[in-house]
Design an enzyme around this catalytic site. Structure first.
Site, short mmCIF file in Angstrom:
data_model
loop_
_atom_site.label_atom_id
_atom_site.label_comp_id
_atom_site.label_asym_id
_atom_site.label_seq_id
_atom_site.Cartn_x
_atom_site.Cartn_y
_atom_site.Cartn_z
N ARG A 1 37.03 35.69 38.69
CA ARG A 1 38.11 35.93 37.39
C ARG A 1 39.41 35.79 37.98
O ARG A 1 39.85 36.47 39.06
CB ARG A 1 37.69 37.57 37.34
CG ARG A 1 38.78 38.10 36.28
CD ARG A 1 38.46 39.58 36.10
NE ARG A 1 39.41 40.08 34.95
CZ ARG A 1 40.31 41.14 35.18
NH1 ARG A 1 40.42 41.90 36.32
NH2 ARG A 1 40.79 41.75 34.15
N GLU B 1 32.90 51.72 23.74
CA GLU B 1 31.58 51.64 23.67
C GLU B 1 30.86 53.11 23.81
O GLU B 1 29.65 53.41 23.22
CB GLU B 1 30.81 51.04 24.99
CG GLU B 1 31.08 49.68 24.72
CD GLU B 1 30.81 49.00 26.35
OE1 GLU B 1 30.06 49.40 27.03
OE2 GLU B 1 31.39 47.67 26.48
N LYS C 1 35.06 43.19 43.61
CA LYS C 1 33.96 43.53 42.58
C LYS C 1 33.17 42.39 42.92
O LYS C 1 33.58 41.01 42.65
CB LYS C 1 34.08 44.06 41.57
CG LYS C 1 34.88 45.04 41.31
CD LYS C 1 34.93 45.60 39.72
CE LYS C 1 35.73 47.05 39.85
NZ LYS C 1 36.74 46.54 38.77
N GLU D 1 31.77 41.04 30.78
CA GLU D 1 32.73 39.94 31.17
C GLU D 1 31.94 38.99 32.27
O GLU D 1 32.09 37.81 32.41
CB GLU D 1 33.94 40.51 31.92
CG GLU D 1 34.86 40.96 30.69
CD GLU D 1 35.80 42.16 31.04
OE1 GLU D 1 35.40 43.20 31.16
OE2 GLU D 1 37.04 41.89 31.30
N ASP E 1 41.48 59.79 31.80
CA ASP E 1 40.11 59.54 31.31
C ASP E 1 39.92 60.30 30.09
O ASP E 1 40.17 61.64 29.85
CB ASP E 1 39.23 59.89 32.55
CG ASP E 1 37.61 59.73 32.08
OD1 ASP E 1 37.16 59.91 30.96
OD2 ASP E 1 37.09 58.97 33.11
N ARG F 1 49.10 53.37 31.41
CA ARG F 1 50.30 52.64 30.86
C ARG F 1 50.78 52.83 29.56
O ARG F 1 49.99 53.46 28.63
CB ARG F 1 49.65 51.04 30.74
CG ARG F 1 49.31 50.44 32.12
CD ARG F 1 48.65 49.13 31.92
NE ARG F 1 47.32 49.10 32.55
CZ ARG F 1 46.49 48.02 32.50
NH1 ARG F 1 46.71 47.01 31.70
NH2 ARG F 1 45.39 48.01 33.22
N ASN G 1 35.27 39.34 41.32
CA ASN G 1 36.69 39.91 40.80
C ASN G 1 37.46 40.62 41.89
O ASN G 1 37.13 41.61 42.19
CB ASN G 1 36.26 40.92 39.51
CG ASN G 1 37.32 41.41 38.74
OD1 ASN G 1 38.64 41.26 39.07
ND2 ASN G 1 37.33 42.11 37.78
N HIS H 1 42.29 40.46 28.88
CA HIS H 1 41.11 40.93 28.53
C HIS H 1 40.38 39.56 27.65
O HIS H 1 39.54 39.66 26.91
CB HIS H 1 40.92 41.97 27.58
CG HIS H 1 41.30 43.27 28.32
ND1 HIS H 1 41.97 44.25 27.63
CD2 HIS H 1 41.13 43.78 29.60
CE1 HIS H 1 42.21 45.15 28.55
NE2 HIS H 1 41.65 44.89 29.63
#
Ligand code: ADP
Length: 393
Positions: A87, A328, A14, A379, A277, A235, A7, A176
């Site tokens: 990705r 999650e 990543k 993913e 966060d 955002r 990614n 996503h």
């Protein structure tokens, strides 16, 4: 099948190496600050300790070479890597599903790059580098927009002049998609097929919802770009589009400044004036910070409004899934959103909601009209499974 999932971003890369059969992750990590001073690789093996390796990463090619070197040094024979899954943020109109990389498909990823310039160019470059460095390993493009591509036209079309939208390929692409597809598949398996109208809530620092009816996306909250829809970490999500002209004409901001403001300086970070966060905001609200309380209230309000919008696109919903960082992990945020939806038949079992686990689980009360679950997304596994399907013969 041993698959390396990559990614790539403009200054990061990543990676995750996993076996699709056993689902075992051998190693994963992130090359950070590529092309910038102070570059390093955060690397982890078999869920062991995270190591920080300070290495010069002048470009993506060096980063990939380092990743292979690290994997070899860790005792993993990289000649056993059977495929690389990439990705790609924007698949445009070329990737209704994942595709094996060829000169032609890689050209398509570049052709649609103006729709996501910060990501697609770097991703396409990295794919080309992998082909050159490891000519015997096949590469696959998994676009984050694919799953949404077959939405009904009434959902994806914008009410703008036809010649303009046709010429510039303007439509709702969503994002996503790989996560929403994984959620559909996993929830379906977990509930033995007893799911038909699902609202998938991917709530992380980026956040989007998808309405999925019997496997087909009927609508989603992100649009031409991942800026639309929900309030996110930094955002703004949906605002009156005329805000953009007003900021420029009256506020004196340039196009790039508005872009940065809306993508990086807005959302929960702007509302709370504390952090992007959710954990910090929850703590702030607990302390009685009014901005944090409002940020949470607005997050619940907007998210639940858009859940209802997703349900409307399917004329109902029987299942709702929370996933990604917030979905999650934050029982507070899940409860806040679910409470707003009680009138639609959503009823959470507050004890079940507090259970922490890495496994899919039901958190709704037995008499809830809508089944509510927490399902961890993956993913990388979804990408690797696509690689196996396309290359694993
Ligand atoms: P992305 O992949 O979009 O960067 P993630 O899905 O990793 O985002 O989600 C990151 C966000 O999830 C964090 O900013 C934080 O708000 C939230 N988050 C992560 N872990 C927790 C946790 N344990 N408790 C509450 N929120 C969490």
């Amino acid at each position: 099948m041993n698959v390396l999932v990559i990614n790539a971003g403009s200054s990061s890369l990543k990676y995750q190496l996993l076996d699709t059969k056993t689902r075992q992750v051998f190693a994963k990590g992130n090359c950070e600050r590529i092309g910038i001073d102070g570059s390093f690789i955060g690397h982890q093996e078999n869920d062991g300790e995270k190591q920080k390796l300070e290495v010069a990463l002048p470009d993506h090619k060096t980063a990939i070479q380092h990743v292979f070197k690290i994997l070899d040094e860790a005792g993993f024979d990289t000649s056993k890597i059977e495929g690389i899954g990439h990705r790609v943020v924007q698949g445009g109109w070329y990737f209704p599903e994942s595709k094996v990389v060829t000169d032609e498909t890689l050209g398509w990823a570049r052709e649609v790059a103006p729709l996501a310039p910060l990501h697609n160019y770097a991703e396409a470059d990295v794919i080309q580098i992998c082909r050159e460095l490891f000519p015997s390993i096949g590469n696959v493009i998994v676009a984050d927009t694919s799953f949404h591509y077959n939405m009904p036209e009434k959902a994806w079309r914008y009410a703008l002049p036809r010649d303009v939208v046709d010429k510039l390929h303007i439509r709702k692409y969503g994002a996503h998609g790989t996560s929403h597809r994984f959620i559909w598949k996993t929830t379906n398996e977990f509930l033995d097929g007893d799911v038909h109208k699902l609202v998938s809530c991917h709530l992380g620092s980026g956040a989007s919802l998808a309405a999925i009816q019997d496997g087909r996306v009927m609508d989603t909250t992100m649009g031409l770009t991942p800026l639309d829809g929900l309030i996110m970490g930094t955002r703004c999500g949906s605002v009156d589009p005329a805000t953009v002209f007003y900021l420029q004409r009256v506020g004196g901001y340039t196009v790039d400044e508005v872009d940065t403001m809306m993508n990086k300086q807005s959302g929960l970070a702007a509302l709370s004036a504390v952090s992007s966060d959710s954990r910090d905001i929850e703590e702030g609200a607990e302390r009685g910070d009014e901005n944090c309380k409002l940020a949470l209230e607005m997050f619940y309000y907007r998210t639940s409004q858009l859940v209802a919008e997703m349900a409307q696109s399917m004329h109902g919903f029987d299942t709702m899934v929370f996933t990604a960082g917030i979905g999650e992990n934050s029982d507070i945020m899940r409860l806040g959103v679910a409470k707003e939806l009680e009138w639609l038949g959503v009823k959470i079992d507050e004890e079940a909601n507090k259970v922490r686990s890495g496994e899919p689980r039901v958190i709704s009360a037995p008499d809830s009209r809508v089944k509510v679950l927490v399902v961890p997304t993956n993913e990388e596994l979804m990408i690797a499974m696509d690689v196996e399907e396309l290359l694993g013969k």
